[in-house]
Design a protein around this motif. Structure first.
Motif, PDB file in Angstrom:
ATOM      1  N   ALA A 347       1.234  -1.307   0.102  1.00 51.99           N
ATOM      2  CA  ALA A 347       0.228   0.067  -0.041  1.00 51.99           C
ATOM      3  C   ALA A 347       0.936   1.355   0.101  1.00 51.99           C
ATOM      4  CB  ALA A 347      -1.288  -0.016   1.133  1.00 51.99           C
ATOM      5  N   ALA A 348       1.704   1.203   0.630  1.00 52.13           N
ATOM      6  CA  ALA A 348       2.780   1.856   0.815  1.00 52.13           C
ATOM      7  C   ALA A 348       3.308   1.994  -0.775  1.00 52.13           C
ATOM      8  CB  ALA A 348       4.316   2.443   1.756  1.00 52.13           C
ATOM      9  N   ILE A 349       3.885   1.423  -1.352  1.00 52.09           N
ATOM     10  CA  ILE A 349       4.433   2.000  -2.222  1.00 52.09           C
ATOM     11  C   ILE A 349       3.711   2.160  -3.325  1.00 52.09           C
ATOM     12  CG2 ILE A 349       5.486   0.687  -4.708  1.00 52.09           C
ATOM     13  CD1 ILE A 349       6.595  -1.621  -1.863  1.00 52.09           C
ATOM     14  N   VAL A 350       2.732   1.455  -3.502  1.00 51.07           N
ATOM     15  CA  VAL A 350       1.304   1.881  -5.063  1.00 51.07           C
ATOM     16  C   VAL A 350       0.491   3.295  -4.468  1.00 51.07           C
ATOM     17  CG1 VAL A 350       0.645  -0.321  -5.229  1.00 51.07           C
ATOM     18  CG2 VAL A 350      -0.894   0.592  -3.751  1.00 51.07           C
ATOM     19  N   GLY A 351       1.146   4.095  -3.126  1.00 47.27           N
ATOM     20  CA  GLY A 351       0.337   5.181  -3.113  1.00 47.27           C
ATOM     21  C   GLY A 351       1.828   6.442  -3.545  1.00 47.27           C
ATOM     22  N   PHE A 352       2.702   5.983  -4.685  1.00 43.87           N
ATOM     23  CA  PHE A 352       3.229   7.010  -5.292  1.00 43.87           C
ATOM     24  C   PHE A 352       2.832   6.888  -6.396  1.00 43.87           C
ATOM     25  CE2 PHE A 352       5.214   6.758  -1.257  1.00 43.87           C
ATOM     26  CZ  PHE A 352       6.189   8.055  -1.055  1.00 43.87           C
ATOM     27  N   SER A 353       2.022   6.032  -7.274  1.00 37.27           N
ATOM     28  CA  SER A 353       1.138   5.478  -8.216  1.00 37.27           C
ATOM     29  C   SER A 353      -0.100   6.454  -7.844  1.00 37.27           C
ATOM     30  CB  SER A 353       1.641   4.597  -8.962  1.00 37.27           C
ATOM     31  OG  SER A 353       1.335   3.575  -8.255  1.00 37.27           O
ATOM     32  N   ASP A 354      -1.268   5.630  -9.082  1.00 34.66           N
ATOM     33  CA  ASP A 354      -2.570   5.898  -9.431  1.00 34.66           C
ATOM     34  C   ASP A 354      -3.048   4.960  -8.106  1.00 34.66           C
ATOM     35  OD1 ASP A 354      -5.058   6.002  -9.457  1.00 34.66           O
ATOM     36  OD2 ASP A 354      -4.707   5.043 -11.781  1.00 34.66           O
ATOM     37  N   ILE A 355      -3.424   5.479  -6.650  1.00 42.46           N
ATOM     38  CA  ILE A 355      -3.861   3.903  -5.398  1.00 42.46           C
ATOM     39  C   ILE A 355      -5.052   3.394  -6.081  1.00 42.46           C
ATOM     40  CG2 ILE A 355      -3.083   5.733  -4.181  1.00 42.46           C
ATOM     41  CD1 ILE A 355      -5.866   6.775  -2.768  1.00 42.46           C
ATOM     42  N   ASP A 356      -6.124   4.300  -7.441  1.00 44.14           N
ATOM     43  CA  ASP A 356      -8.012   3.814  -6.826  1.00 44.14           C
ATOM     44  C   ASP A 356      -7.570   2.303  -7.581  1.00 44.14           C
ATOM     45  OD1 ASP A 356      -8.118   5.947  -7.182  1.00 44.14           O
ATOM     46  OD2 ASP A 356      -8.705   6.647  -9.066  1.00 44.14           O
ATOM     47  N   PRO A 357      -6.702   1.753  -8.601  1.00 42.64           N
ATOM     48  CA  PRO A 357      -6.856  -0.368  -8.979  1.00 42.64           C
ATOM     49  C   PRO A 357      -6.357  -0.731  -7.316  1.00 42.64           C
ATOM     50  CG  PRO A 357      -5.417   1.125 -10.538  1.00 42.64           C
ATOM     51  CD  PRO A 357      -5.431   2.241  -9.359  1.00 42.64           C
ATOM     52  N   PHE A 358      -5.815   0.263  -6.782  1.00 39.07           N
ATOM     53  CA  PHE A 358      -5.054  -1.194  -5.717  1.00 39.07           C
ATOM     54  C   PHE A 358      -6.507  -0.705  -4.392  1.00 39.07           C
ATOM     55  CE2 PHE A 358      -3.496  -0.506  -1.064  1.00 39.07           C
ATOM     56  CZ  PHE A 358      -2.430  -2.277  -0.467  1.00 39.07           C
ATOM     57  N   VAL A 359      -7.269   0.223  -4.640  1.00 39.77           N
ATOM     58  CA  VAL A 359      -8.296   0.220  -3.600  1.00 39.77           C
ATOM     59  C   VAL A 359      -9.713  -0.584  -4.005  1.00 39.77           C
ATOM     60  CG1 VAL A 359     -10.176   2.205  -3.039  1.00 39.77           C
ATOM     61  CG2 VAL A 359      -7.434   3.049  -2.545  1.00 39.77           C
ATOM     62  N   LEU A 360      -9.534  -0.243  -5.381  1.00 37.50           N
ATOM     63  CA  LEU A 360     -11.051  -1.195  -5.891  1.00 37.50           C
ATOM     64  C   LEU A 360     -10.173  -2.212  -5.831  1.00 37.50           C
ATOM     65  CD1 LEU A 360     -11.360   1.167  -9.104  1.00 37.50           C
ATOM     66  CD2 LEU A 360     -13.268   0.903  -7.276  1.00 37.50           C
ATOM     67  N   ASN A 361      -8.835  -2.946  -6.090  1.00 40.77           N
ATOM     68  CA  ASN A 361      -8.428  -3.970  -5.694  1.00 40.77           C
ATOM     69  C   ASN A 361      -9.025  -4.882  -4.205  1.00 40.77           C
ATOM     70  OD1 ASN A 361      -6.971  -7.385  -6.876  1.00 40.77           O
ATOM     71  ND2 ASN A 361      -6.082  -6.093  -4.707  1.00 40.77           N
ATOM     72  N   LEU A 362      -9.036  -3.651  -3.302  1.00 44.80           N
ATOM     73  CA  LEU A 362      -8.567  -4.552  -1.941  1.00 44.80           C
ATOM     74  C   LEU A 362     -10.358  -4.306  -1.491  1.00 44.80           C
ATOM     75  CD1 LEU A 362      -6.712  -2.916  -0.401  1.00 44.80           C
ATOM     76  CD2 LEU A 362      -6.614  -4.925  -1.061  1.00 44.80           C
ATOM     77  N   ALA A 363     -11.336  -3.625  -2.459  1.00 51.25           N
ATOM     78  CA  ALA A 363     -12.491  -3.257  -2.001  1.00 51.25           C
ATOM     79  C   ALA A 363     -13.257  -4.653  -2.720  1.00 51.25           C
ATOM     80  CB  ALA A 363     -13.594  -1.931  -2.419  1.00 51.25           C
ATOM     81  N   GLN A 364     -13.121  -4.907  -3.751  1.00 45.13           N
ATOM     82  CA  GLN A 364     -13.472  -5.851  -4.346  1.00 45.13           C
ATOM     83  C   GLN A 364     -13.180  -7.168  -3.819  1.00 45.13           C
ATOM     84  OE1 GLN A 364     -15.618  -5.634  -8.493  1.00 45.13           O
ATOM     85  NE2 GLN A 364     -13.714  -3.927  -8.729  1.00 45.13           N
ATOM     86  N   GLY A 365     -12.392  -7.820  -2.721  1.00 44.33           N
ATOM     87  CA  GLY A 365     -12.464  -8.538  -2.094  1.00 44.33           C
ATOM     88  C   GLY A 365     -11.160  -9.255  -3.209  1.00 44.33           C
ATOM     89  N   GLY A 366      -9.982  -8.473  -3.676  1.00 43.68           N
ATOM     90  CA  GLY A 366      -8.969  -9.839  -4.294  1.00 43.68           C
ATOM     91  C   GLY A 366      -7.970  -9.803  -3.974  1.00 43.68           C
ATOM     92  N   THR A 367      -7.638  -9.654  -2.400  1.00 38.25           N
ATOM     93  CA  THR A 367      -7.053 -10.976  -2.037  1.00 38.25           C
ATOM     94  C   THR A 367      -7.479 -11.489  -0.827  1.00 38.25           C
ATOM     95  OG1 THR A 367      -5.240  -8.295  -2.080  1.00 38.25           O
ATOM     96  CG2 THR A 367      -4.581  -9.987  -0.345  1.00 38.25           C
ATOM     97  N   ALA A 368      -7.161 -12.406  -0.980  1.00 42.09           N
ATOM     98  CA  ALA A 368      -8.165 -13.201   0.173  1.00 42.09           C
ATOM     99  C   ALA A 368      -7.575 -13.403   1.381  1.00 42.09           C
ATOM    100  CB  ALA A 368      -8.509 -14.881  -1.407  1.00 42.09           C
ATOM    101  N   GLY A 369      -7.844 -14.301   2.370  1.00 37.80           N
ATOM    102  CA  GLY A 369      -7.816 -13.743   3.910  1.00 37.80           C
ATOM    103  C   GLY A 369      -7.241 -12.631   4.888  1.00 37.80           C
ATOM    104  N   ILE A 370      -7.531 -11.721   4.219  1.00 29.43           N
ATOM    105  CA  ILE A 370      -7.251 -10.228   5.145  1.00 29.43           C
ATOM    106  C   ILE A 370      -8.602  -9.932   5.329  1.00 29.43           C
ATOM    107  CG2 ILE A 370      -7.518  -8.758   2.237  1.00 29.43           C
ATOM    108  CD1 ILE A 370      -5.352  -7.597   3.928  1.00 29.43           C
TER     109      ILE A 370
END
Length: 428
Positions: A347-370
């Protein structure tokens, strides 16, 4: 012979009301143009009643109703033949079809009011009146809109109306639980917000003045808005007030935009983030207001148009989709190899680029087990990291004129990290 249902009093009353409404609008519009046309406050109710009665007589085969429509068509054809000989103010042949179509609409309204839900009759009639009375405004809009915007709107319709329904709703790889349809839905949502902001700034004159540009820019990209405003401040001292307050304002809008986008896909996560994100947004907006009030307004303050291009170009859409997939795969790998702490570092690394794909990936459950708390912490870290990047841009492009905004952005980043730590403590 089957019994035919008698029209209700409400349907007949609605039919008369809407036909009178259509007739009043018709006569008022053409009275201003001093031109006589078939139709009006008496003709339209009669046409509607006639269409309704003919439909009621044979609602199954519609023989009488179709015969009445043919008779109306012959009458309108005779009028149109004479109408074509007329010339408008510029000497062009007057070949408009609006008058004919409104007469046909009045006739069809009888059947619509009796056979379909009442909202359909109201909706089509109000739409017809708005199209009639908004003729001049619509024609001015057509002359003002660039042809490229129409092409871009067509691209958006393809993205949302054609491609989205065709994509599979199941994962296509075990490397991530994100489906192709989820990727495209995220792209469509972000593109819609960006395109609305872009159109407002391009075609609404006030949106390119004062803090409107910064606020709308925050809906598109607070990072891009920071760069644009910092460059403006570096060019002229007269832009210092707008740039300083605008950079802070765009970041405040960013928090709200992220929260809304998350709520579309994950309401539970949005609830967990509501307090910290709304708090950060409120602080940013309050500081932006203070900056705008405290900094002295220069005489003859002006604005420059936004430098960003159209956000709905297919190239930009492809880049967003590729980033979304790449971040989804990276998130799954990092979670498997390094656990939840790895997601925080990502999260800290992708903040230095476009955070929308990262945020949306997490919001849609793209990372299981978190869990939801861990996702909320990651979102706050990404937003804070992005604020540090914007602070660096503000100083790099605006220099001393935008350093107050850089300080505020660093402060918001620190506040975001503190809130993330607080959520981590609660979850522990």
């Amino acid at each position: 012979m089957p019994m035919i249902a008698t029209p209700s009093v409400h349907s007949l009353a609605l039919l008369l009301l809407l036909s009178f409404f259509l007739g009043f609008a018709f006569e008022d519009f053409f009275e201003q143009r001093k031109s006589a046309r078939p139709g009006g406050v008496r003709t339209f109710p009669l046409l509607s009643l006639g269409g309704g009665v003919l439909y009621w007589l044979d609602p199954t085969h519609l023989v009488a109703f179709t015969g009445g429509l043919l008779v109306l068509g012959v009458w309108l054809s005779i009028f149109y033949t004479v109408h074509l000989r007329e010339r408008d103010d510029q000497g062009e042949r007057n070949a408009g079809l609006v008058v004919l179509l409104l007469n046909v609409h009045a006739y069809l309204l009888g059947a619509i009011a009796l056979a379909l839900p009442h909202w359909v009759a109201v909706g089509v009639t109000v739409t017809a009146v708005m199209l009639l009375t908004g003729r001049d405004w619509l024609h001015r809009l057509v002359r003002k809109v660039d042809t490229r915007e129409i092409t871009t709107a067509a691209q958006f319709l393809i993205l949302s109306g054609v491609v989205l329904p065709l994509l599979p709703a199941e994962p296509v790889t075990p490397l991530t639980s994100i489906t192709p349809r989820q990727v495209w839905l995220a792209l469509t949502l972000v593109s819609a917000l960006s395109y609305a902001s872009y159109l407002a700034q391009r075609y609404w004159q006030r949106a390119a003045q004062g803090l409107w540009m910064a606020g709308l820019g925050g809906l598109y990209s607070s990072t891009a808005t920071t760069v644009v405003l910092a460059r403006q401040a570096a060019v002229s001292e007269s832009f210092r007030r707008q740039a300083t307050a605008g950079i802070t304002l765009a970041t405040g809008i960013m928090y709200l935009r992220i929260l809304v986008v998350i709520a579309v896909f994950n309401l539970t996560l949005a609830r967990a983030l509501a307090a910290p994100m709304l708090g950060l947004a409120a602080v940013a907006l309050a500081i932006a207001a203070l900056q705008y009030l405290i900094i002295k307004a220069p005489s003859g303050e002006a604005t420059q148009p936004s430098e960003r291009g159209n956000p709905l170009e297919l190239g930009a859409a492809a880049v967003f989709a590729a980033l979304f997939v790449a971040i989804s795969l990276a998130s799954t790998w990092v979670k498997t190899e390094f656990g939840t702490q790895g997601i925080y570092w990502l999260a800290a690394i992708v903040g230095f680029s476009d955070i929308d794909p990262f945020v949306l990936n997490l919001a849609q459950g793209g990372t299981a087990g978190i869990g939801e708390h861990a996702v909320a912490i990651a979102v706050l870290i990404a937003a804070s990291s992005n604020n540090v990047l914007k602070a660096a841009y503000a100083v790099a492009f605006g220099g001393r004129r935008t350093w107050p905004s850089a300080v505020v952005l660093v402060g918001l980043a620190i506040a975001g990290v503190v809130l993330a730590a607080w959520l981590a403590k609660i979850a522990a």
